[in-house]
Scaffold this motif. Structure first.
Motif, PDB file in Angstrom:
ATOM      1  N   SER A 145       0.806  -1.216   0.000  1.00  0.00           N
ATOM      2  CA  SER A 145       0.000   0.000   0.000  1.00  0.00           C
ATOM      3  C   SER A 145       0.841   1.269   0.000  1.00  0.00           C
ATOM      4  O   SER A 145       0.513   2.231  -0.700  1.00  0.00           O
ATOM      5  CB  SER A 145      -0.960   0.001   1.187  1.00  0.00           C
ATOM      6  N   GLY A 146       1.923   1.319   0.762  1.00  0.00           N
ATOM      7  CA  GLY A 146       2.779   2.506   0.775  1.00  0.00           C
ATOM      8  C   GLY A 146       3.446   2.740  -0.571  1.00  0.00           C
ATOM      9  O   GLY A 146       3.517   3.868  -1.048  1.00  0.00           O
ATOM     10  N   ARG A 147       3.928   1.668  -1.181  1.00  0.00           N
ATOM     11  CA  ARG A 147       4.547   1.783  -2.497  1.00  0.00           C
ATOM     12  C   ARG A 147       3.535   2.284  -3.526  1.00  0.00           C
ATOM     13  O   ARG A 147       3.818   3.201  -4.302  1.00  0.00           O
ATOM     14  CB  ARG A 147       5.088   0.415  -2.928  1.00  0.00           C
ATOM     15  N   ASN A 148       2.328   1.706  -3.517  1.00  0.00           N
ATOM     16  CA  ASN A 148       1.310   2.104  -4.487  1.00  0.00           C
ATOM     17  C   ASN A 148       0.882   3.555  -4.287  1.00  0.00           C
ATOM     18  O   ASN A 148       0.648   4.282  -5.261  1.00  0.00           O
ATOM     19  CB  ASN A 148       0.108   1.185  -4.386  1.00  0.00           C
ATOM     20  N   PHE A 149       0.785   3.990  -3.050  1.00  0.00           N
ATOM     21  CA  PHE A 149       0.403   5.376  -2.772  1.00  0.00           C
ATOM     22  C   PHE A 149       1.453   6.344  -3.314  1.00  0.00           C
ATOM     23  O   PHE A 149       1.122   7.351  -3.939  1.00  0.00           O
ATOM     24  CB  PHE A 149       0.209   5.565  -1.265  1.00  0.00           C
ATOM     25  N   ASN A 150       2.725   6.025  -3.112  1.00  0.00           N
ATOM     26  CA  ASN A 150       3.785   6.895  -3.611  1.00  0.00           C
ATOM     27  C   ASN A 150       3.863   6.870  -5.134  1.00  0.00           C
ATOM     28  O   ASN A 150       4.151   7.894  -5.748  1.00  0.00           O
ATOM     29  CB  ASN A 150       5.127   6.498  -2.989  1.00  0.00           C
ATOM     30  N   ILE A 151       3.593   5.732  -5.737  1.00  0.00           N
ATOM     31  CA  ILE A 151       3.556   5.674  -7.203  1.00  0.00           C
ATOM     32  C   ILE A 151       2.422   6.550  -7.726  1.00  0.00           C
ATOM     33  O   ILE A 151       2.573   7.234  -8.744  1.00  0.00           O
ATOM     34  CB  ILE A 151       3.440   4.217  -7.683  1.00  0.00           C
ATOM     35  N   PHE A 152       1.288   6.559  -7.017  1.00  0.00           N
ATOM     36  CA  PHE A 152       0.187   7.448  -7.396  1.00  0.00           C
ATOM     37  C   PHE A 152       0.613   8.912  -7.329  1.00  0.00           C
ATOM     38  O   PHE A 152       0.322   9.692  -8.245  1.00  0.00           O
ATOM     39  CB  PHE A 152      -1.022   7.198  -6.482  1.00  0.00           C
ATOM     40  N   VAL A 153       1.318   9.297  -6.274  1.00  0.00           N
ATOM     41  CA  VAL A 153       1.791  10.678  -6.136  1.00  0.00           C
ATOM     42  C   VAL A 153       2.771  11.013  -7.261  1.00  0.00           C
ATOM     43  O   VAL A 153       2.730  12.108  -7.829  1.00  0.00           O
ATOM     44  CB  VAL A 153       2.425  10.911  -4.749  1.00  0.00           C
ATOM     45  N   ILE A 154       3.634  10.078  -7.617  1.00  0.00           N
ATOM     46  CA  ILE A 154       4.580  10.298  -8.721  1.00  0.00           C
ATOM     47  C   ILE A 154       3.825  10.508 -10.021  1.00  0.00           C
ATOM     48  O   ILE A 154       4.146  11.425 -10.800  1.00  0.00           O
ATOM     49  CB  ILE A 154       5.560   9.111  -8.829  1.00  0.00           C
ATOM     50  N   ILE A 155       2.803   9.700 -10.274  1.00  0.00           N
ATOM     51  CA  ILE A 155       2.024   9.842 -11.514  1.00  0.00           C
ATOM     52  C   ILE A 155       1.299  11.178 -11.546  1.00  0.00           C
ATOM     53  O   ILE A 155       1.282  11.855 -12.583  1.00  0.00           O
ATOM     54  CB  ILE A 155       1.049   8.656 -11.657  1.00  0.00           C
ATOM     55  N   VAL A 156       0.719  11.581 -10.414  1.00  0.00           N
ATOM     56  CA  VAL A 156       0.027  12.879 -10.353  1.00  0.00           C
ATOM     57  C   VAL A 156       1.009  14.011 -10.663  1.00  0.00           C
ATOM     58  O   VAL A 156       0.716  14.910 -11.458  1.00  0.00           O
ATOM     59  CB  VAL A 156      -0.625  13.079  -8.960  1.00  0.00           C
ATOM     60  N   GLY A 157       2.193  13.973 -10.057  1.00  0.00           N
ATOM     61  CA  GLY A 157       3.188  15.014 -10.310  1.00  0.00           C
ATOM     62  C   GLY A 157       3.682  15.015 -11.747  1.00  0.00           C
ATOM     63  O   GLY A 157       3.850  16.077 -12.351  1.00  0.00           O
ATOM     64  N   CYS A 158       3.898  13.839 -12.313  1.00  0.00           N
ATOM     65  CA  CYS A 158       4.382  13.764 -13.700  1.00  0.00           C
ATOM     66  C   CYS A 158       3.335  14.253 -14.693  1.00  0.00           C
ATOM     67  O   CYS A 158       3.672  14.939 -15.664  1.00  0.00           O
ATOM     68  CB  CYS A 158       4.805  12.337 -14.027  1.00  0.00           C
ATOM     69  N   VAL A 159       2.078  13.896 -14.441  1.00  0.00           N
ATOM     70  CA  VAL A 159       1.013  14.366 -15.339  1.00  0.00           C
ATOM     71  C   VAL A 159       0.913  15.882 -15.278  1.00  0.00           C
ATOM     72  O   VAL A 159       0.779  16.548 -16.314  1.00  0.00           O
ATOM     73  CB  VAL A 159      -0.332  13.693 -14.982  1.00  0.00           C
ATOM     74  N   ARG A 160       1.003  16.449 -14.092  1.00  0.00           N
ATOM     75  CA  ARG A 160       0.931  17.910 -13.967  1.00  0.00           C
ATOM     76  C   ARG A 160       2.114  18.583 -14.660  1.00  0.00           C
ATOM     77  O   ARG A 160       1.964  19.611 -15.306  1.00  0.00           O
ATOM     78  CB  ARG A 160       0.869  18.308 -12.492  1.00  0.00           C
ATOM     79  N   LEU A 161       3.300  17.999 -14.511  1.00  0.00           N
ATOM     80  CA  LEU A 161       4.462  18.564 -15.202  1.00  0.00           C
ATOM     81  C   LEU A 161       4.303  18.450 -16.711  1.00  0.00           C
ATOM     82  O   LEU A 161       4.688  19.354 -17.453  1.00  0.00           O
ATOM     83  CB  LEU A 161       5.750  17.866 -14.754  1.00  0.00           C
ATOM     84  N   TRP A 162       3.740  17.349 -17.165  1.00  0.00           N
ATOM     85  CA  TRP A 162       3.536  17.155 -18.595  1.00  0.00           C
ATOM     86  C   TRP A 162       2.528  18.180 -19.127  1.00  0.00           C
ATOM     87  O   TRP A 162       2.734  18.754 -20.213  1.00  0.00           O
ATOM     88  CB  TRP A 162       3.033  15.733 -18.838  1.00  0.00           C
ATOM     89  N   LEU A 163       1.466  18.447 -18.368  1.00  0.00           N
ATOM     90  CA  LEU A 163       0.460  19.419 -18.799  1.00  0.00           C
ATOM     91  C   LEU A 163       1.013  20.842 -18.808  1.00  0.00           C
ATOM     92  O   LEU A 163       0.592  21.671 -19.614  1.00  0.00           O
ATOM     93  CB  LEU A 163      -0.775  19.342 -17.913  1.00  0.00           C
ATOM     94  N   GLY A 164       1.918  21.131 -17.905  1.00  0.00           N
ATOM     95  CA  GLY A 164       2.474  22.477 -17.808  1.00  0.00           C
ATOM     96  C   GLY A 164       3.824  22.624 -18.481  1.00  0.00           C
ATOM     97  O   GLY A 164       4.529  23.607 -18.230  1.00  0.00           O
ATOM     98  N   PHE A 165       4.200  21.669 -19.316  1.00  0.00           N
ATOM     99  CA  PHE A 165       5.464  21.692 -20.059  1.00  0.00           C
ATOM    100  C   PHE A 165       6.675  21.763 -19.129  1.00  0.00           C
ATOM    101  O   PHE A 165       7.695  22.360 -19.463  1.00  0.00           O
ATOM    102  CB  PHE A 165       5.494  22.847 -21.078  1.00  0.00           C
ATOM    103  N   GLY A 166       6.561  21.192 -17.933  1.00  0.00           N
ATOM    104  CA  GLY A 166       7.690  21.093 -17.026  1.00  0.00           C
ATOM    105  C   GLY A 166       7.936  22.293 -16.145  1.00  0.00           C
ATOM    106  O   GLY A 166       8.732  22.228 -15.229  1.00  0.00           O
ATOM    107  N   ILE A 167       7.255  23.390 -16.391  1.00  0.00           N
ATOM    108  CA  ILE A 167       7.517  24.609 -15.609  1.00  0.00           C
ATOM    109  C   ILE A 167       6.240  25.158 -14.991  1.00  0.00           C
ATOM    110  O   ILE A 167       6.175  25.392 -13.798  1.00  0.00           O
ATOM    111  CB  ILE A 167       8.169  25.702 -16.494  1.00  0.00           C
ATOM    112  N   LEU A 168       5.248  25.408 -15.812  1.00  0.00           N
ATOM    113  CA  LEU A 168       4.039  26.081 -15.334  1.00  0.00           C
ATOM    114  C   LEU A 168       3.292  25.163 -14.443  1.00  0.00           C
ATOM    115  O   LEU A 168       2.342  24.889 -14.197  1.00  0.00           O
ATOM    116  CB  LEU A 168       3.186  26.552 -16.509  1.00  0.00           C
TER     117      LEU A 168
END
Length: 92
Positions: A69-92
């Motif tokens: 469960s801890g590993r899966n939760f952190n993987i979820f946080v990583i995916i959320v952060g990566c998607v946001r960076l992808w939507l904002g072109f890495g900066i915005l």
């Protein structure tokens, strides 16, 4: 009284080391998640550059745990952060 609690905690940690690593992984994820959520605010997307490495450390500790469960939760946080960076072109 505090001495008894400390001894019980040490016994519990020695009996269930995987569960302790899982709890630690979840706590690290709970630190990274609010940072990632604040990163969803426009012009604050760069905060995800901070949230993702924190979540990677939490996922690494979660991989050492006997539970998932801890590993899966952190993987979820990583995916959320990566998607946001992808939507904002890495900066915005």
């Amino acid at each position: 009284m505090a001495h008894k609690c400390f001894i019980l905690a040490i016994q519990w940690v020695s009996r269930y080391p995987g569960a302790v690593l899982n709890i630690l992984s979840i706590l690290i994820g709970l630190v990274a998640l609010p940072i990632a959520l604040v990163g969803f605010v426009p012009l604050l997307g760069a905060l995800n550059w901070l949230a993702i490495p924190i979540a990677i450390v939490g996922a690494a500790i979660g991989f050492l745990s006997s539970q998932r469960s801890g590993r899966n939760f952190n993987i979820f946080v990583i995916i959320v952060g990566c998607v946001r960076l992808w939507l904002g072109f890495g900066i915005l």
